[in-house]
Design an enzyme around this catalytic site. Structure first.
Site, PDB file in Angstrom:
ATOM      1  CE1 TYR A   1       0.537   3.846  -4.734  1.00  0.00           C
ATOM      2  CE2 TYR A   1      -0.019   2.498  -3.573  1.00  0.00           C
ATOM      3  CZ  TYR A   1       0.690   2.867  -4.131  1.00  0.00           C
ATOM      4  OH  TYR A   1       1.999   2.259  -4.606  1.00  0.00           O
ATOM      5  N   GLY A   2      -4.848   6.735  -2.965  1.00  0.00           N
ATOM      6  CA  GLY A   2      -6.034   7.471  -3.657  1.00  0.00           C
ATOM      7  C   GLY A   2      -6.086   8.829  -4.547  1.00  0.00           C
TER       8      GLY A   2
ATOM      9  CG  ASP B   1      -1.874   1.058   0.989  1.00  0.00           C
ATOM     10  OD1 ASP B   1      -2.156   1.816   0.284  1.00  0.00           O
ATOM     11  OD2 ASP B   1      -2.546   1.128   1.776  1.00  0.00           O
ATOM     12  CB  SER B   2       0.387   4.634  -0.613  1.00  0.00           C
ATOM     13  OG  SER B   2      -0.514   4.863  -0.531  1.00  0.00           O
TER      14      SER B   2
ATOM     15  CB  CYS C   1      -4.102  -0.045  -1.662  1.00  0.00           C
ATOM     16  SG  CYS C   1      -5.071   1.572  -2.627  1.00  0.00           S
ATOM     17  CG  ASN C   2     -10.805  -0.626  -0.851  1.00  0.00           C
ATOM     18  OD1 ASN C   2     -11.849  -1.532  -1.091  1.00  0.00           O
ATOM     19  ND2 ASN C   2     -10.146  -0.955   0.585  1.00  0.00           N
TER      20      ASN C   2
ATOM     21  CB  CYS D   1     -10.472   3.006   3.055  1.00  0.00           C
ATOM     22  SG  CYS D   1      -8.671   3.977   3.386  1.00  0.00           S
ATOM     23  CB  THR D   2      -7.016  -1.673   3.816  1.00  0.00           C
ATOM     24  OG1 THR D   2      -5.365  -0.829   2.722  1.00  0.00           O
ATOM     25  CG2 THR D   2      -7.221  -2.699   2.708  1.00  0.00           C
ATOM     26  CG  HIS D   3      -5.680   3.906   5.500  1.00  0.00           C
ATOM     27  ND1 HIS D   3      -4.824   4.094   4.509  1.00  0.00           N
ATOM     28  CD2 HIS D   3      -3.658   4.437   6.599  1.00  0.00           C
ATOM     29  CE1 HIS D   3      -3.769   3.903   4.018  1.00  0.00           C
ATOM     30  NE2 HIS D   3      -2.853   4.675   4.770  1.00  0.00           N
TER      31      HIS D   3
END
Length: 262
Positions: free
Chosen positions: A40-41, A8-9, A72-73, A181-183
């Site tokens: 990334y979003g 992921d970023s 990451c979605n 969102c994975t966050h």
């Protein structure tokens, strides 16, 4: 022994790593922070696709995994087809848990908490029509929550009042909320303090871990290292001097943290 590359970023994919470690405690995990391109979003689609193909080609060459997880979605929805075409190893992406949410909802009103980029993508409506056509879907997009999760993971404080303001449209109407969102699972403890008692909160982490387990050789993943120690690595694409993040990663079980140039 099986080795997985998760990327992921930012720190969002850590929520996925936790689920994988719970499901497969004897695999080694390389977590790649593409912090040079965080977040990334906010990248346009061609830029993100080109970046990820290039990044992962280098990472796979230098640190060969048996499986890649796009934690990451945004990256999953945009770049997954291109990445699967570029590599001959399994690649697992992230999809918002709209299908299980529709099955859990009694009121047939479900909420999707995601980044602004995710909720505006057509695939969200496609998922709803395929798996939750009988439900009303309340979309709340917030990039601010990503920053809040990053802060909280580093041991910082966030505003519960602001968190409530962002989530309130879902809190007021839905009985199931999807963390898209994975966050956002990193905010779970704070969300549980402010959410309505009857609201169920779900995410895709466990489903991702189960898919990883299906794709890996189970017998191989059950084997331990000779000394019983797993070497989990956190890899950056840009050097950082954030000691709070480093401390959090060591406490997470990563025993090697370094910068790579894939």
């Amino acid at each position: 022994m099986s080795n997985i590359l998760v990327f992921d970023s930012g720190v969002g994919g850590i929520s996925v790593v936790r689920e994988i470690k719970q499901c497969l405690p004897n695999v080694t995990i390389d977590y790649l922070f593409d912090n040079l391109y965080y977040p990334y979003g906010e990248l346009d689609e061609p830029t993100l696709i080109n970046r990820l193909v290039s990044l992962l080609k280098g990472a796979v060459k230098n640190h060969p995994p048996q499986l890649i997880v796009i934690a990451c979605n945004s990256a999953s929805t945009i770049a997954l087809p291109a990445l699967r075409a570029a590599f001959d190893i399994p690649i697992v992406g992230v999809v918002p848990a709209i299908k299980p949410a529709s099955k859990l909802s009694r009121s047939k009103v479900i909420g999707l908490l995601a980044t602004q980029g995710t909720i505006t993508r057509t695939y969200i409506e496609e998922l709803k029509q395929e798996f939750a056509a009988d439900c009303e879907l309340i979309n709340v997009g917030s990039n601010e929550l990503v920053a809040m999760a990053e802060t909280l993971y580093r041991g910082g404080d966030i505003s519960s009042r602001r968190l409530l303001e962002i989530c309130n449209p879902i809190f007021q109407q839905a009985d199931v909320m999807i963390l898209g969102c994975t966050h956002f699972p990193l905010l779970a403890n704070e969300l549980n303090k402010i959410k309505p008692q009857g609201l169920t909160v779900i995410d895709s982490g466990k489903a991702i871990a189960q898919r990883v387990q299906e794709l890996l050789n189970v017998e191989d993943s059950d084997k331990k290292t000779p000394d019983g120690i797993l070497n989990h690595r956190a890899l950056y694409t840009k050097s950082v001097s954030d000691t709070s993040l480093t401390a959090a990663l060591f406490s997470e079980g990563f025993n090697e943290i370094c910068v790579i140039n894939p």
